[in-house]
Write a protein that holds these residues in place. Structure first.
Motif, PDB file in Angstrom:
ATOM      1  N   LYS A   2       0.803  -1.219   0.000  1.00 44.11           N
ATOM      2  CA  LYS A   2       0.000   0.000   0.000  1.00 44.11           C
ATOM      3  C   LYS A   2       0.836   1.269   0.000  1.00 44.11           C
ATOM      4  N   ASP A   3       1.767   1.372   0.933  1.00 44.17           N
ATOM      5  CA  ASP A   3       2.638   2.543   0.974  1.00 44.17           C
ATOM      6  C   ASP A   3       3.931   2.172   1.673  1.00 44.17           C
ATOM      7  N   LEU A   7       3.554  -1.838   7.582  1.00 42.50           N
ATOM      8  CA  LEU A   7       4.232  -3.097   7.825  1.00 42.50           C
ATOM      9  C   LEU A   7       3.478  -4.200   7.092  1.00 42.50           C
ATOM     10  N   HIS A   8       4.219  -5.003   6.393  1.00 39.21           N
ATOM     11  CA  HIS A   8       3.630  -6.076   5.597  1.00 39.21           C
ATOM     12  C   HIS A   8       4.275  -7.405   5.952  1.00 39.21           C
ATOM     13  N   ARG A  47       2.694 -10.993  15.519  1.00 37.05           N
ATOM     14  CA  ARG A  47       3.930 -10.588  14.834  1.00 37.05           C
ATOM     15  C   ARG A  47       5.118 -11.103  15.628  1.00 37.05           C
ATOM     16  N   PRO A  48       6.221 -11.356  14.942  1.00 34.83           N
ATOM     17  CA  PRO A  48       7.407 -11.786  15.683  1.00 34.83           C
ATOM     18  C   PRO A  48       7.899 -10.684  16.614  1.00 34.83           C
ATOM     19  N   SER A  49       8.466 -11.077  17.740  1.00 29.69           N
ATOM     20  CA  SER A  49       9.021 -10.081  18.653  1.00 29.69           C
ATOM     21  C   SER A  49      10.241  -9.429  18.000  1.00 29.69           C
ATOM     22  N   THR A  69       8.824  -3.941   5.468  1.00 26.19           N
ATOM     23  CA  THR A  69       8.118  -3.067   4.527  1.00 26.19           C
ATOM     24  C   THR A  69       8.006  -3.611   3.110  1.00 26.19           C
ATOM     25  N   GLY A  70       8.810  -4.594   2.797  1.00 27.53           N
ATOM     26  CA  GLY A  70       8.785  -5.144   1.443  1.00 27.53           C
ATOM     27  C   GLY A  70       9.742  -4.471   0.491  1.00 27.53           C
ATOM     28  N   ASN A  71      10.481  -3.465   0.975  1.00 22.33           N
ATOM     29  CA  ASN A  71      11.463  -2.838   0.100  1.00 22.33           C
ATOM     30  C   ASN A  71      12.719  -2.500   0.892  1.00 22.33           C
ATOM     31  N   ASN A  72      13.775  -2.195   0.159  1.00 25.93           N
ATOM     32  CA  ASN A  72      15.052  -1.874   0.787  1.00 25.93           C
ATOM     33  C   ASN A  72      15.403  -0.399   0.679  1.00 25.93           C
ATOM     34  N   THR A  73      14.520   0.411   0.143  1.00 21.46           N
ATOM     35  CA  THR A  73      14.832   1.826  -0.025  1.00 21.46           C
ATOM     36  C   THR A  73      14.589   2.587   1.263  1.00 21.46           C
TER      37      THR A  73
END
Length: 76
Positions: A2-3, A7-8, A47-49, A69-73
């Motif tokens: 989404k943005d 957190l994904h 969620r994992p600790s 987040t799904g990205n590295n930027t």
């Protein structure tokens, strides 16, 4: 995704596990948790600790930012 601020982790855990051709049990053993815990992480029930994030990222050979987040930027 989404943005850049969301957190994904659940969907990323599933994606990375399938990509790496690993099982929930393998991740659970590596992190020292139950397979049930990994299942809950993947279905979004929990969620994992924070102390598990580096282990999970290492297991999948990704950054913690990518895991969350799904990205590295960088987010500015």
């Amino acid at each position: 995704m989404k943005d850049n601020y969301s957190l994904h982790i659940a969907e990323i855990l599933i994606e990375q596990r399938k990509k790496a051709e690993k099982s929930q049990k393998e991740l659970a053993e590596y992190c020292g948790v139950s397979k049930s815990s990994v299942s809950k992480w993947e279905n979004g029930t929990s969620r994992p600790s924070i102390d598990k994030l580096p282990k999970i990222a290492d297991f999948y050979k990704i950054t913690i930012q990518k895991l969350l987040t799904g990205n590295n930027t960088n987010i500015n």
